[in-house]
Write a protein that holds these residues in place. Structure first.
Motif, PDB file in Angstrom:
ATOM      1  N   GLU A  22      53.746  45.944  43.186  1.00  0.00           N
ATOM      2  CA  GLU A  22      52.612  45.965  44.109  1.00  0.00           C
ATOM      3  C   GLU A  22      51.353  45.448  43.430  1.00  0.00           C
ATOM      4  O   GLU A  22      50.586  44.675  44.015  1.00  0.00           O
ATOM      5  CB  GLU A  22      52.382  47.388  44.640  1.00  0.00           C
ATOM      6  CG  GLU A  22      53.418  47.864  45.631  1.00  0.00           C
ATOM      7  CD  GLU A  22      53.059  49.206  46.227  1.00  0.00           C
ATOM      8  OE1 GLU A  22      52.161  49.896  45.679  1.00  0.00           O
ATOM      9  OE2 GLU A  22      53.661  49.588  47.257  1.00  0.00           O
ATOM     10  N   GLU A  23      51.148  45.856  42.197  1.00  0.00           N
ATOM     11  CA  GLU A  23      49.953  45.439  41.465  1.00  0.00           C
ATOM     12  C   GLU A  23      49.948  43.913  41.246  1.00  0.00           C
ATOM     13  O   GLU A  23      48.913  43.263  41.387  1.00  0.00           O
ATOM     14  CB  GLU A  23      49.865  46.156  40.114  1.00  0.00           C
ATOM     15  CG  GLU A  23      49.598  47.654  40.207  1.00  0.00           C
ATOM     16  CD  GLU A  23      50.810  48.446  40.680  1.00  0.00           C
ATOM     17  OE1 GLU A  23      51.951  47.918  40.584  1.00  0.00           O
ATOM     18  OE2 GLU A  23      50.609  49.581  41.153  1.00  0.00           O
ATOM     19  N   GLU A  24      51.102  43.351  40.900  1.00  0.00           N
ATOM     20  CA  GLU A  24      51.205  41.911  40.699  1.00  0.00           C
ATOM     21  C   GLU A  24      50.941  41.156  41.999  1.00  0.00           C
ATOM     22  O   GLU A  24      50.259  40.118  42.003  1.00  0.00           O
ATOM     23  CB  GLU A  24      52.588  41.542  40.165  1.00  0.00           C
ATOM     24  CG  GLU A  24      52.828  41.956  38.724  1.00  0.00           C
ATOM     25  CD  GLU A  24      54.265  41.736  38.298  1.00  0.00           C
ATOM     26  OE1 GLU A  24      54.488  41.531  37.083  1.00  0.00           O
ATOM     27  OE2 GLU A  24      55.174  41.770  39.156  1.00  0.00           O
ATOM     28  N   LEU A  25      51.468  41.679  43.106  1.00  0.00           N
ATOM     29  CA  LEU A  25      51.287  40.998  44.385  1.00  0.00           C
ATOM     30  C   LEU A  25      49.842  41.079  44.852  1.00  0.00           C
ATOM     31  O   LEU A  25      49.300  40.099  45.388  1.00  0.00           O
ATOM     32  CB  LEU A  25      52.222  41.601  45.434  1.00  0.00           C
ATOM     33  CG  LEU A  25      52.403  40.771  46.705  1.00  0.00           C
ATOM     34  CD1 LEU A  25      52.885  39.367  46.386  1.00  0.00           C
ATOM     35  CD2 LEU A  25      53.366  41.463  47.669  1.00  0.00           C
ATOM     36  N   ILE A  26      49.212  42.214  44.651  1.00  0.00           N
ATOM     37  CA  ILE A  26      47.789  42.329  44.991  1.00  0.00           C
ATOM     38  C   ILE A  26      46.974  41.310  44.207  1.00  0.00           C
ATOM     39  O   ILE A  26      46.090  40.638  44.750  1.00  0.00           O
ATOM     40  CB  ILE A  26      47.273  43.762  44.710  1.00  0.00           C
ATOM     41  CG1 ILE A  26      47.883  44.752  45.693  1.00  0.00           C
ATOM     42  CG2 ILE A  26      45.746  43.817  44.780  1.00  0.00           C
ATOM     43  CD1 ILE A  26      47.632  46.207  45.341  1.00  0.00           C
ATOM     44  N   GLU A  27      47.281  41.151  42.936  1.00  0.00           N
ATOM     45  CA  GLU A  27      46.564  40.194  42.099  1.00  0.00           C
ATOM     46  C   GLU A  27      46.799  38.763  42.568  1.00  0.00           C
ATOM     47  O   GLU A  27      45.872  37.942  42.581  1.00  0.00           O
ATOM     48  CB  GLU A  27      46.986  40.349  40.639  1.00  0.00           C
ATOM     49  CG  GLU A  27      46.196  39.494  39.660  1.00  0.00           C
ATOM     50  CD  GLU A  27      44.703  39.769  39.702  1.00  0.00           C
ATOM     51  OE1 GLU A  27      43.931  38.806  39.531  1.00  0.00           O
ATOM     52  OE2 GLU A  27      44.308  40.934  39.915  1.00  0.00           O
ATOM     53  N   LEU A  28      48.030  38.436  42.962  1.00  0.00           N
ATOM     54  CA  LEU A  28      48.330  37.107  43.471  1.00  0.00           C
ATOM     55  C   LEU A  28      47.548  36.816  44.746  1.00  0.00           C
ATOM     56  O   LEU A  28      46.950  35.738  44.894  1.00  0.00           O
ATOM     57  CB  LEU A  28      49.831  36.979  43.756  1.00  0.00           C
ATOM     58  CG  LEU A  28      50.752  36.722  42.570  1.00  0.00           C
ATOM     59  CD1 LEU A  28      52.205  36.808  43.013  1.00  0.00           C
ATOM     60  CD2 LEU A  28      50.478  35.359  41.957  1.00  0.00           C
ATOM     61  N   VAL A  29      47.545  37.754  45.687  1.00  0.00           N
ATOM     62  CA  VAL A  29      46.838  37.558  46.947  1.00  0.00           C
ATOM     63  C   VAL A  29      45.336  37.481  46.714  1.00  0.00           C
ATOM     64  O   VAL A  29      44.630  36.674  47.342  1.00  0.00           O
ATOM     65  CB  VAL A  29      47.211  38.681  47.941  1.00  0.00           C
ATOM     66  CG1 VAL A  29      46.344  38.594  49.192  1.00  0.00           C
ATOM     67  CG2 VAL A  29      48.682  38.595  48.316  1.00  0.00           C
ATOM     68  N   LYS A  30      44.838  38.303  45.798  1.00  0.00           N
ATOM     69  CA  LYS A  30      43.410  38.256  45.476  1.00  0.00           C
ATOM     70  C   LYS A  30      43.029  36.893  44.902  1.00  0.00           C
ATOM     71  O   LYS A  30      41.989  36.325  45.245  1.00  0.00           O
ATOM     72  CB  LYS A  30      43.065  39.363  44.468  1.00  0.00           C
ATOM     73  CG  LYS A  30      41.581  39.450  44.108  1.00  0.00           C
ATOM     74  CD  LYS A  30      41.333  40.497  43.039  1.00  0.00           C
ATOM     75  CE  LYS A  30      41.696  41.876  43.525  1.00  0.00           C
ATOM     76  NZ  LYS A  30      41.377  42.916  42.509  1.00  0.00           N
ATOM     77  N   ARG A  31      43.879  36.346  44.047  1.00  0.00           N
ATOM     78  CA  ARG A  31      43.620  35.037  43.467  1.00  0.00           C
ATOM     79  C   ARG A  31      43.575  33.958  44.567  1.00  0.00           C
ATOM     80  O   ARG A  31      42.727  33.065  44.547  1.00  0.00           O
ATOM     81  CB  ARG A  31      44.698  34.697  42.437  1.00  0.00           C
ATOM     82  CG  ARG A  31      44.469  33.387  41.685  1.00  0.00           C
ATOM     83  CD  ARG A  31      45.693  33.033  40.851  1.00  0.00           C
ATOM     84  NE  ARG A  31      45.843  33.900  39.706  1.00  0.00           N
ATOM     85  CZ  ARG A  31      45.343  33.634  38.505  1.00  0.00           C
ATOM     86  NH1 ARG A  31      44.648  32.530  38.317  1.00  0.00           N
ATOM     87  NH2 ARG A  31      45.543  34.450  37.502  1.00  0.00           N
TER      88      ARG A  31
END
Length: 373
Positions: A79-88
């Protein structure tokens, strides 16, 4: 290749930074370095007459991931990795808008919609049931409930009665964006040479020898940003993925507005200049589309035309005006590769089909890494 004294002196002597690829990442990297070091000599080498990979050939989606795509990504990302990807992705689009203004890049925030064929009802139900979860997961990114159900108001045939809409998704004009980036690079004093393919490099002490056909020159640092073609110069986990696209001739009174995702993102379409642009179909032949060869195939183009006729424009006559393809860079995960490969050689690759959204951000991150060394 025989350069004159003047050519060699002007373009290939005392080069501080050489960038391979004049796409969104390459231009953004060069611009970020130039801003930090105004006196730096920066040279961009592009093998095509225009940026040849995907930057001038993409569909112009300012998107962050459809519901089905994001749920699939959770199988390979935390979840943390996906949040970071979407934020980017979200911050990357906003950075482009802030840099040039919406008009200069043709940005329109018309919303993005994932549509589901009737045969994919189970997928639709699973995605619908996860809307609240994804809205909560990405609330810190979008600061609102971005996903919602909306009715099929554009008259598509053979699909579920509702779309899953992302209210903040937009579209832009790929040509305008690239022209704006190229103009800014030229005005900043960055040199760009087209028609020169980098064949390899040798990192020697405090410089890098850049190998071209029948010619080489020295640079202090080499930055590889050619994404889908990266395996030609690196051993990183990035594979080429061809995306085939078509666009119709102008359609009178076209009512379809927005960006649309179909079949877990393997098909995508949008309006542009009273036309419909449609791309995808890579899932019909994964092996054949894992290529750096630009071109179209009868299998995929005929499938796209059928999709237009049966689903997108079922009651509207149309003619196809252009077909083309671009080369993306994909891998086992969607996090871009931004790293130092060896002394004074760096790369910023594997955009995962999200070059519009994250290209500028990857360029900035690559520039930061280079400037710190």
């Amino acid at each position: 290749m025989h350069f004159s004294y003047w050519e060699y002196k002007q373009w290939f002597q005392h080069v501080d930074y050489t960038v391979v690829g004049s796409g969104i990442v390459g231009l953004s990297t060069a611009l970020a370095i130039k801003e930090a070091q105004p006196s730096a000599s920066i040279l961009i080498l592009e093998k095509g007459n225009l940026p040849e990979g995907a930057s001038t050939k993409n569909a112009g989606f300012a998107c962050f991931g459809s519901v089905s795509e994001l749920l699939m990504d959770l199988d390979t990302h935390s979840e943390e990795e996906l949040i970071e990807l979407v934020k980017r992705r979200y911050n990357g689009i906003n950075a482009l808008r802030a840099m040039f203004g919406d008009d200069a890049i043709g940005f329109k925030q018309l919303g993005g919609h994932e549509v589901f064929l009737k045969k994919d009802k189970d997928l639709f139900e699973r995605c619908k049931d996860r809307i609240a979860y994804l809205n909560t997961l990405f609330h810190e990114v979008f600061v609102q409930e971005a996903f919602s159900l909306t009715p099929n108001k554009f008259g598509f045939s053979g699909i579920e009665d509702h779309y899953i809409t992302h209210s903040l998704e937009g579209q832009l004009d790929t040509g305008k964006l690239m022209q704006a980036l190229l103009k800014k690079a030229h005005e900043s004093g960055i040199k760009i040479i087209n028609g020169l393919k980098v064949l390899g490099f040798d990192a020697i002490e405090n410089q890098v020898s850049v190998l071209l056909e029948n010619f080489d020159f020295k640079t202090k640092k080499l930055l590889i940003t050619n994404n889908g073609f990266a395996k030609q110069l690196t051993e990183q986990a990035v594979e080429p993925a061809r995306a085939q696209v078509l666009i119709t001739k102008p359609i009178k009174n076209l009512q379809i507005k927005g960006t649309f995702h179909l079949d877990a993102g393997y098909y995508y379409f949008r309006n542009i200049d009273n036309r419909i642009l449609l791309g995808g179909g890579r899932n019909l032949d994964f092996e054949g589309e894992s290529t750096t060869q630009l071109g179209n195939t009868e299998q995929i183009i005929s499938t796209l035309k059928l999709l237009l006729h049966q689903t997108i424009l079922p009651n509207t006559p149309f003619e196809v005006d252009y077909t083309w393809s671009g080369i993306m860079g994909v891998g086992p995960c969607k996090k871009p590769i931004i790293k130092e490969l060896t002394k004074n050689v760096f790369c910023g690759v594997r955009l995962g089909g999200m070059g519009i959204a994250i290209g500028a951000a990857v360029g900035q991150d690559l520039a930061n890494k280079v400037l710190r060394t």
